[in-house]
Design an enzyme around this catalytic site. Structure first.
Site, PDB file in Angstrom:
ATOM      1  N   GLU A 196      98.971  77.693  58.744  1.00  0.00           N
ATOM      2  CA  GLU A 196      97.998  77.794  59.832  1.00  0.00           C
ATOM      3  C   GLU A 196      96.690  77.239  59.282  1.00  0.00           C
ATOM      4  O   GLU A 196      96.051  77.849  58.428  1.00  0.00           O
ATOM      5  CB  GLU A 196      97.861  79.252  60.283  1.00  0.00           C
ATOM      6  CG  GLU A 196      97.184  79.407  61.632  1.00  0.00           C
ATOM      7  CD  GLU A 196      95.679  79.511  61.511  1.00  0.00           C
ATOM      8  OE1 GLU A 196      95.013  78.489  61.808  1.00  0.00           O
ATOM      9  OE2 GLU A 196      95.167  80.561  61.129  1.00  0.00           O
ATOM     10  N   LYS A 253      98.076  87.080  48.101  1.00  0.00           N
ATOM     11  CA  LYS A 253      96.986  86.549  47.282  1.00  0.00           C
ATOM     12  C   LYS A 253      95.737  86.424  48.157  1.00  0.00           C
ATOM     13  O   LYS A 253      95.550  85.446  48.858  1.00  0.00           O
ATOM     14  CB  LYS A 253      97.379  85.193  46.689  1.00  0.00           C
ATOM     15  CG  LYS A 253      96.639  84.807  45.382  1.00  0.00           C
ATOM     16  CD  LYS A 253      95.172  84.500  45.563  1.00  0.00           C
ATOM     17  CE  LYS A 253      94.946  83.196  46.303  1.00  0.00           C
ATOM     18  NZ  LYS A 253      93.456  82.914  46.447  1.00  0.00           N
ATOM     19  N   CYS A 278      88.795  79.290  62.643  1.00  0.00           N
ATOM     20  CA  CYS A 278      89.512  78.048  62.904  1.00  0.00           C
ATOM     21  C   CYS A 278      89.692  77.802  64.398  1.00  0.00           C
ATOM     22  O   CYS A 278      89.870  76.661  64.821  1.00  0.00           O
ATOM     23  CB  CYS A 278      90.872  78.069  62.212  1.00  0.00           C
ATOM     24  SG  CYS A 278      91.916  79.475  62.668  1.00  0.00           S
ATOM     25  N   GLU A 290      85.703  69.989  60.866  1.00  0.00           N
ATOM     26  CA  GLU A 290      85.486  71.428  60.990  1.00  0.00           C
ATOM     27  C   GLU A 290      84.252  71.833  60.190  1.00  0.00           C
ATOM     28  O   GLU A 290      84.229  71.715  58.966  1.00  0.00           O
ATOM     29  CB  GLU A 290      86.724  72.179  60.492  1.00  0.00           C
ATOM     30  CG  GLU A 290      86.734  73.639  60.810  1.00  0.00           C
ATOM     31  CD  GLU A 290      88.054  74.298  60.464  1.00  0.00           C
ATOM     32  OE1 GLU A 290      88.505  75.164  61.231  1.00  0.00           O
ATOM     33  OE2 GLU A 290      88.640  73.945  59.419  1.00  0.00           O
TER      34      GLU A 290
END
Length: 485
Positions: free
Chosen positions: A250, A176, A284, A385
């Site tokens: 992750e 996906k 990331c 983040e």
């Protein structure tokens, strides 16, 4: 312009169940790059059904690891012939500088496929152990149908990180992709066709959050592999926990680059574009939290500011560009919100902070490379983040071993634990720091992800590992068969 009106399900190009369309908008100028079907839950059902049949009754799980490796090698070869096309398309879709797309976006995806194609002969797929009643055959078998849900920032690399080990294990897969990068997966589907993968072994349905949650919750999915935000990862982990299915996550990071008091600043600055702001900061693993000794703090701030201000910002299709646009207007607004927040928190902007003007950048989703000084580790800009070209320089006290202790404490003072690096003239001292920081990957005077070694996070950065033999283990389950005498 790429226009697609079919989905890749069961080894065929099939019409979507719905009429929704995903428009992919280029972040450089806001122009349409192409269209693809917006996958619905009904499309997910068909894709999972195809994968289930391929696993339950098809040949794939029953072929030998060597045969699966050979097919994966054909897939790697077919994709390898498309890497230049893939790099250019990903750059057009999400704004990654073409130089980075040519360096990492496509070649690393190819490297992952190629690595797992060559791993089969190094794995002990079965063994016999002595047991209380007689010999026990201990075997590895595939987990079943795997769902691979990936974000837009490094789409092919992250698809390959899940598909390659899953296929080698004998799983069948439903991918996906994210709506923002709905076009590039068609290159992978074409490569799968060329490689001759059996029907239903690889299925691809792009769609939004609803399609993703339906895929995670589907009763015929046995394992979920997800890369994305920590918030979404918590939701996926909860859904998998309720259904007692495996998952590997992750997730986010706020990684630290630890500069010790003997750091060679020129060496660090040479790597800064590939550590702090790689992929426009939309990574990331970006080490955008720089921890600097107070004795050299002003020097570090000045040097980092000068290097960030000199980065070439512009059209991502230009091979000379170092920082391109952010993926969308929403992402730019998010980053700009953090820049405003940093100023409110009392940090000082030493460069950037706005939108670059001229050079054809007015129509795109650009943000100037930005540096914050006088920041504390407790500020939100140092803890959350940001996912953009924003670097926060945080001072720490002490020199020598005492300073190292404080630097490690600050590096670990985060809910995340994904990546990081340490910069020092003494590699042994750097190794000692690297071993102490709670992060899944770390670098000494460098940073890199190696496809033959495990990559994963601690704390809110995730569960499980990708790459290396450890990445294959996520898609395997153990079986013990007891025999008498």
């Amino acid at each position: 312009m790429a226009t697609h009106d079919r989905l890749y399900i069961g080894g065929e190009w099939t019409a979507p169940a719905g009429t929704g369309v995903l428009e992919v908008v280029g972040p450089h100028d806001g122009r349409t790059v192409g269209w693809a079907p917006d996958g619905t839950p009904a499309d997910i059902d068909r894709a999972v059904g195809a994968a289930r049949r391929a696993f339950d009754t098809g040949p794939w799980p029953r072929t030998s690891p060597a045969e699966r490796a050979a097919a994966l090698g054909r897939l790697a070869g077919a994709y390898g012939r498309r890497t230049e096309e893939a790099a250019a398309l990903i750059t057009a879709e999400m704004g990654s500088p073409l130089a980075f797309s040519r360096l990492a976006q496509a070649p690393l995806a190819h490297a992952v496929l190629d690595y797992y194609a060559g791993l089969a002969g190094q794995v002990e797929w079965s063994a016999v152990r002595p047991g209380m009643l007689g010999p026990v055959h201990v075997e590895r078998e595939p987990a079943g149908v795997a769902a691979a849900i990936v974000p837009w920032n490094v789409p092919h690399f992250l698809i390959a990180a899940k598909v390659a080990p899953a296929l080698l294990a004998g799983c069948t897969v439903v991918v996906k992709p994210a709506p923002e990068t709905a076009l590039d997966p068609y290159l992978l589907a074409e490569a799968a066709e060329e490689a001759g993968l059996p029907p239903g072994v690889l299925n691809i349905v792009a769609g939004g959050r609803g399609a993703g949650e339906h895929l995670v919750s589907h009763p015929d999915v046995d394992h979920v592999a997800f890369t994305g935000s920590t918030a979404a990862g918590r939701r996926i982990g909860a859904l998998c926990g309720e259904r007692l299915k495996g998952c590997s996550l992750e997730l986010g990071g706020k990684s630290a680059a630890v500069l010790l008091d003997d750091v060679d600043l020129d060496a660090y600055l040479g790597m800064l574009p590939l550590t702090a702001v790689l992929n426009n900061g939309e990574a990331c693993i970006a080490q955008a939290r720089v921890l600097a000794p107070r004795s050299r703090y002003d020097e570090v701030v000045e040097a980092v500011t000068e290097r960030m201000a000199a980065l070439r910002v512009g059209d991502p299709a230009d091979p000379e560009t170092e920082v391109g646009p952010l993926v969308s207007q929403r992402q730019r607004e998010r980053v700009e919100g953090y820049i405003a927040l940093g100023a409110e928190e009392g940090a000082r902007i030493t460069t950037g902070g706005g939108r670059p003007a001229g050079g054809g950048r007015d129509q795109g989703f650009y943000v100037e490379p930005t540096v914050f000084a006088d920041a504390a580790n407790g500020m939100r800009i140092a803890r959350e983040e940001i996912f953009g070209p924003v670097v926060v320089v945080v001072p720490y006290d002490g020199e020598g071993p005492h300073g190292d202790d404080e630097a490690v404490r600050l590096a670990d003072d985060s809910e995340y634990g994904l990546a990081g690096s340490v910069w020092t003239a003494d590699p042994e001292r750097g190794m000692a720091v690297a071993r102490r920081v709670r992060a899944g990957t770390f670098g000494v005077n460098a940073y890199n992800i190696d496809v033959n070694t495990p990559f994963g996070g601690r704390k809110a950065s995730g569960v499980g590992s990708e790459f290396g033999p450890e990445g294959l283990e996520e898609y395997l389950r153990w079986k013990s068969i007891v025999t008498l005498g």
